[in-house]
Design a protein around this motif. Structure first.
Motif, mmCIF file in Angstrom:
data_model
loop_
_atom_site.group_PDB
_atom_site.id
_atom_site.type_symbol
_atom_site.label_atom_id
_atom_site.label_comp_id
_atom_site.label_asym_id
_atom_site.label_seq_id
_atom_site.Cartn_x
_atom_site.Cartn_y
_atom_site.Cartn_z
ATOM 1 N N HIS A 143 0.888 -1.357 -0.034
ATOM 2 C CA HIS A 143 -0.111 0.420 -0.175
ATOM 3 C C HIS A 143 0.860 1.337 0.034
ATOM 4 C CE1 HIS A 143 -4.037 -2.003 0.232
ATOM 5 N NE2 HIS A 143 -3.257 -3.167 0.795
ATOM 6 N N GLY A 144 2.111 1.164 0.360
ATOM 7 C CA GLY A 144 3.079 2.245 0.094
ATOM 8 C C GLY A 144 3.433 2.254 -1.394
ATOM 9 N N THR A 145 3.873 1.058 -1.927
ATOM 10 C CA THR A 145 4.248 1.133 -3.466
ATOM 11 C C THR A 145 3.021 1.341 -4.446
ATOM 12 O OG1 THR A 145 3.886 -1.353 -3.466
ATOM 13 C CG2 THR A 145 6.334 -0.607 -2.903
ATOM 14 N N LYS A 146 1.826 1.216 -3.820
ATOM 15 C CA LYS A 146 0.808 1.613 -5.080
ATOM 16 C C LYS A 146 0.862 2.993 -5.219
ATOM 17 C CE LYS A 146 -2.970 2.453 -1.593
ATOM 18 N NZ LYS A 146 -3.958 1.992 -0.907
ATOM 19 N N THR A 147 1.473 3.702 -4.187
ATOM 20 C CA THR A 147 1.616 5.264 -4.762
ATOM 21 C C THR A 147 2.096 5.491 -5.933
ATOM 22 O OG1 THR A 147 3.396 5.616 -3.278
ATOM 23 C CG2 THR A 147 1.264 6.075 -2.191
ATOM 24 N N PHE A 148 3.013 4.702 -6.299
ATOM 25 C CA PHE A 148 3.602 4.492 -7.536
ATOM 26 C C PHE A 148 2.527 4.891 -8.910
ATOM 27 C CE2 PHE A 148 4.710 1.898 -11.389
ATOM 28 C CZ PHE A 148 5.803 2.763 -11.995
ATOM 29 N N ALA A 149 1.582 4.172 -8.886
ATOM 30 C CA ALA A 149 0.446 4.345 -9.577
ATOM 31 C C ALA A 149 -0.405 5.565 -9.585
ATOM 32 C CB ALA A 149 -0.569 3.021 -9.505
ATOM 33 N N ALA A 191 1.670 -1.409 -7.984
ATOM 34 C CA ALA A 191 1.094 -0.789 -9.142
ATOM 35 C C ALA A 191 -0.231 -1.433 -9.425
ATOM 36 C CB ALA A 191 2.178 -1.069 -10.383
ATOM 37 N N HIS A 192 -0.391 -2.736 -9.472
ATOM 38 C CA HIS A 192 -1.622 -3.311 -9.423
ATOM 39 C C HIS A 192 -2.593 -2.898 -8.667
ATOM 40 C CE1 HIS A 192 -4.767 -6.381 -10.152
ATOM 41 N NE2 HIS A 192 -4.117 -6.572 -11.453
ATOM 42 N N ILE A 193 -2.472 -2.932 -7.253
ATOM 43 C CA ILE A 193 -3.232 -2.371 -6.267
ATOM 44 C C ILE A 193 -3.641 -0.812 -6.491
ATOM 45 C CG2 ILE A 193 -3.398 -1.819 -3.923
ATOM 46 C CD1 ILE A 193 -1.740 -4.250 -3.460
ATOM 47 N N GLY A 194 -2.860 0.052 -6.966
ATOM 48 C CA GLY A 194 -3.138 1.344 -7.148
ATOM 49 C C GLY A 194 -3.953 1.436 -8.314
ATOM 50 N N PHE A 195 -3.399 0.947 -9.495
ATOM 51 C CA PHE A 195 -4.165 1.093 -10.605
ATOM 52 C C PHE A 195 -5.585 0.654 -10.514
ATOM 53 C CE2 PHE A 195 -0.101 2.245 -12.865
ATOM 54 C CZ PHE A 195 -0.574 3.478 -13.217
ATOM 55 N N SER A 196 -5.798 -0.733 -9.905
ATOM 56 C CA SER A 196 -7.149 -1.411 -9.570
ATOM 57 C C SER A 196 -7.873 -0.313 -8.854
ATOM 58 C CB SER A 196 -7.009 -2.380 -8.712
ATOM 59 O OG SER A 196 -6.462 -3.581 -9.437
ATOM 60 N N GLU A 197 -7.596 0.433 -7.529
ATOM 61 C CA GLU A 197 -8.082 1.481 -6.824
ATOM 62 C C GLU A 197 -8.703 2.495 -7.784
ATOM 63 O OE1 GLU A 197 -5.687 2.210 -3.603
ATOM 64 O OE2 GLU A 197 -6.106 0.362 -2.683
ATOM 65 N N LEU A 198 -7.607 2.963 -8.887
ATOM 66 C CA LEU A 198 -7.984 3.982 -9.612
ATOM 67 C C LEU A 198 -9.163 3.569 -10.574
ATOM 68 C CD1 LEU A 198 -4.395 5.215 -10.384
ATOM 69 C CD2 LEU A 198 -6.231 6.686 -9.296
ATOM 70 N N LYS A 199 -9.014 2.426 -10.721
ATOM 71 C CA LYS A 199 -10.032 2.109 -11.897
ATOM 72 C C LYS A 199 -11.587 1.789 -11.099
ATOM 73 C CE LYS A 199 -11.064 -1.338 -15.245
ATOM 74 N NZ LYS A 199 -12.030 -2.507 -15.281
ATOM 75 N N GLY A 240 -12.594 3.425 -8.609
ATOM 76 C CA GLY A 240 -13.018 4.882 -8.314
ATOM 77 C C GLY A 240 -13.398 5.603 -9.470
ATOM 78 N N GLY A 241 -13.310 4.968 -10.643
ATOM 79 C CA GLY A 241 -13.819 5.575 -11.928
ATOM 80 C C GLY A 241 -12.727 6.658 -12.432
ATOM 81 N N LEU A 242 -11.446 6.561 -11.979
ATOM 82 C CA LEU A 242 -10.589 7.368 -12.376
ATOM 83 C C LEU A 242 -9.818 7.244 -13.623
ATOM 84 C CD1 LEU A 242 -9.301 8.912 -8.907
ATOM 85 C CD2 LEU A 242 -10.683 10.077 -10.401
ATOM 86 N N ILE A 243 -9.724 5.749 -13.974
ATOM 87 C CA ILE A 243 -9.263 5.328 -15.094
ATOM 88 C C ILE A 243 -10.298 4.352 -15.517
ATOM 89 C CG2 ILE A 243 -6.969 5.979 -14.801
ATOM 90 C CD1 ILE A 243 -6.434 2.803 -14.206
ATOM 91 N N GLU A 271 -0.861 -11.446 -15.992
ATOM 92 C CA GLU A 271 -1.893 -12.153 -16.917
ATOM 93 C C GLU A 271 -3.111 -11.389 -16.613
ATOM 94 O OE1 GLU A 271 -2.135 -16.164 -15.932
ATOM 95 O OE2 GLU A 271 -0.416 -16.659 -16.919
ATOM 96 N N ASP A 272 -3.579 -10.984 -15.441
ATOM 97 C CA ASP A 272 -4.985 -10.239 -15.377
ATOM 98 C C ASP A 272 -4.964 -8.773 -16.161
ATOM 99 O OD1 ASP A 272 -7.460 -9.394 -13.853
ATOM 100 O OD2 ASP A 272 -6.145 -7.875 -13.015
ATOM 101 N N THR A 273 -3.703 -8.386 -16.457
ATOM 102 C CA THR A 273 -3.571 -7.115 -17.108
ATOM 103 C C THR A 273 -3.626 -7.255 -18.548
ATOM 104 O OG1 THR A 273 -1.314 -6.756 -16.751
ATOM 105 C CG2 THR A 273 -2.848 -5.758 -15.062
#
Length: 167
Positions: free
Chosen positions: A7-13, A40-48, A50-53, A103-105
């Motif tokens: 959850h610290g490294t997700k800030t990269f996303a 990165a997967h966690i961060g971009f998943s949260e952005l998705k 949240g409707g931001l991507i 694979e998920d991405t």
């Protein structure tokens, strides 16, 4: 080992999203234990969520040819030393998770040779970027990608050249 570390490294996303105003098409990530890739997967998943991507970027796990356990389905493979010591992890604790997230991405696992890493590192240094060979592995992977003007590819430069200078 610590699940909260991701959850610290997700800030990269979040940083990529903020600076680009969205998600890139693909991210080439030097991958040993997979900390940055999982974050990165966690961060971009949260952005998705949240409707931001509207889509996940393809996550590409980059490994050195001399140590590429993610490319093998069984544990019976050999490793040898690599200049990209930051990704020289013969048995990543979360190996299956890394492969599943790639694979998920719609991403993939790419391996680069020692010579490709060294050439990419030399090119980056001559361009003014003093990075470590681990970072150069992702640059080397970018050189293997088909050139396409409509694809936005991001590469994290994960470490400074002083980490490996003199080796």
């Amino acid at each position: 080992w610590n699940p909260y570390f991701f959850h610290g490294t997700k800030t990269f996303a979040y940083e990529i999203w903020e600076q680009l105003g969205g998600a890139p098409d693909e991210i080439l990530i030097p991958t040993g234990n997979g900390t940055l890739l999982i974050g990165a997967h966690i961060g971009f998943s949260e952005l998705k969520l949240g409707g931001l991507i509207d889509r996940m970027p393809r996550l590409v796990a980059v490994q050195a040819h001399n140590c590429n356990p993610l490319s093998h389905e069984d544990a019976n493979f050999s490793t040898s030393p690599t200049v990209a010591e930051g990704i020289a992890i013969a048995a990543p604790a979360r190996g299956k998770q890394i492969v599943d997230l790639v694979e998920d991405t719609g991403g993939e696992i790419v391996t680069v040779t020692e010579e490709e890493i060294k050439q990419a590192n030399a090119h980056m240094v001559s361009s003014g970027w003093f990075i470590e060979p681990t970072s150069a592995s992702a640059v080397a992977a970018a050189y293997k990608r088909p050139e396409s003007s409509d694809q936005q590819i991001e590469i994290p430069l994960t470490g400074h050249g002083l980490k490996s200078a003199g080796k």
